[in-house]
Design an enzyme around this catalytic site. Structure first.
Site, mmCIF file in Angstrom:
data_model
loop_
_atom_site.group_PDB
_atom_site.id
_atom_site.type_symbol
_atom_site.label_atom_id
_atom_site.label_comp_id
_atom_site.label_asym_id
_atom_site.label_seq_id
_atom_site.Cartn_x
_atom_site.Cartn_y
_atom_site.Cartn_z
ATOM 1 C CB SER A 138 35.460 40.960 36.525
ATOM 2 O OG SER A 138 35.553 42.224 35.885
ATOM 3 C CE1 TYR A 152 32.030 42.841 40.186
ATOM 4 C CE2 TYR A 152 33.609 43.713 38.612
ATOM 5 C CZ TYR A 152 32.576 42.855 38.915
ATOM 6 O OH TYR A 152 32.077 42.010 37.944
#
Length: 243
Positions: A138, A152
């Site tokens: 990501s 995250y």
């Protein structure tokens, strides 16, 4: 020439589904892992079969050893894997870290990092010589995503380290390990974290002035799996609209 067999975790929704469609169109047969959405899985199988692919669906909890065994066991019955797309993930919550419950932090890191490492370990053991593992990271891994999901982001930074180290370990078998790091992509991941309006809210801040589409990520994953990327390994390709 035989069709390559590719396994995609989280392969029936969002980015995983877009990757499945793209690879089916490019001649791959597929094994698609999913967590619980039976309807989405059934629709995805029909979609890729309409493009000429054979498709096995495997419902599996990747946070358990049994789930990973089931997924790769089904794949072994289908044939020898040429590619694995290590895609399953979730943010589960959006907000400052101090307001993120401990159990959510543990679940996010377990799915996005621990399970990703275990899937990658199994993938490198199972892939045919010359195979490719693509780890979906990501853009958050480098921005840190303050105020949204630092937990995250930390997990995905670990995925980037996994890509680098494992690529070196696997190189002598001709196996490539490539990361793909999407930025803000218009998928259900935001609604699943109870913030369906996030894409519209943050898109204008991107240099390109919009969020990305899952199909744009799928194109980069397809490149990473292809012979055009035969000298690409140990690196993470950013697909984040300039952020």
């Amino acid at each position: 020439m035989p069709r390559p067999l590719t396994l995609i975790t989280g392969g029936t929704r969002g980015i995983g589904a877009a990757v499945a469609r793209r690879l089916a169109a490019e001649g791959h047969d597929l094994v698609l892992g999913y967590a619980r959405d039976e309807d989405a899985a059934t629709r995805m199988r029909a979609a890729v079969e309409s493009l000429g692919a054979s498709c096995r669906l495997v419902r599996a909890d990747l946070t358990s050893d049994e789930g990973i065994d089931a997924l790769f066991g089904e794949a072994a019955e289908a044939g020898r894997l040429a590619g694995v797309v290590n895609n399953a993930g979730a943010t589960l919550h959006i907000g400052p870290l101090t307001q993120t419950p401990s159990d959510v932090i543990r679940r996010v890191i377990d799915l996005n990092l621990t399970s990703a490492v275990l899937v990658a370990r199994r993938a490198v053991a199972e892939l045919a010589e010359g195979g490719v593992l693509v780890n979906i990271s990501s853009g958050a891994a480098t921005t840190g995503s303050p105020g949204e999901y630092v937990h995250y982001a930390a997990a995905k930074a670990g995925v980037d380290a996994l890509t680098k180290g494992l690529a070196i370990e696997a190189a002598d078998r001709g196996i490539r390990v490539v990361g793909v790091a999407p930025g803000t992509i218009d998928t259900d991941i935001h609604a699943d974290a109870s913030d369906a309006g996030r894409v519209a809210r943050v898109a204008a801040s991107h240099p390109l002035g919009r969020a990305g589409r899952a199909e744009e990520v799928a194109g980069v994953v397809a490149f990473a799996l292809s012979s055009d990327a035969s000298y690409v390994t140990g690196t993470t390709i950013r697909v984040a609209g300039g952020r």
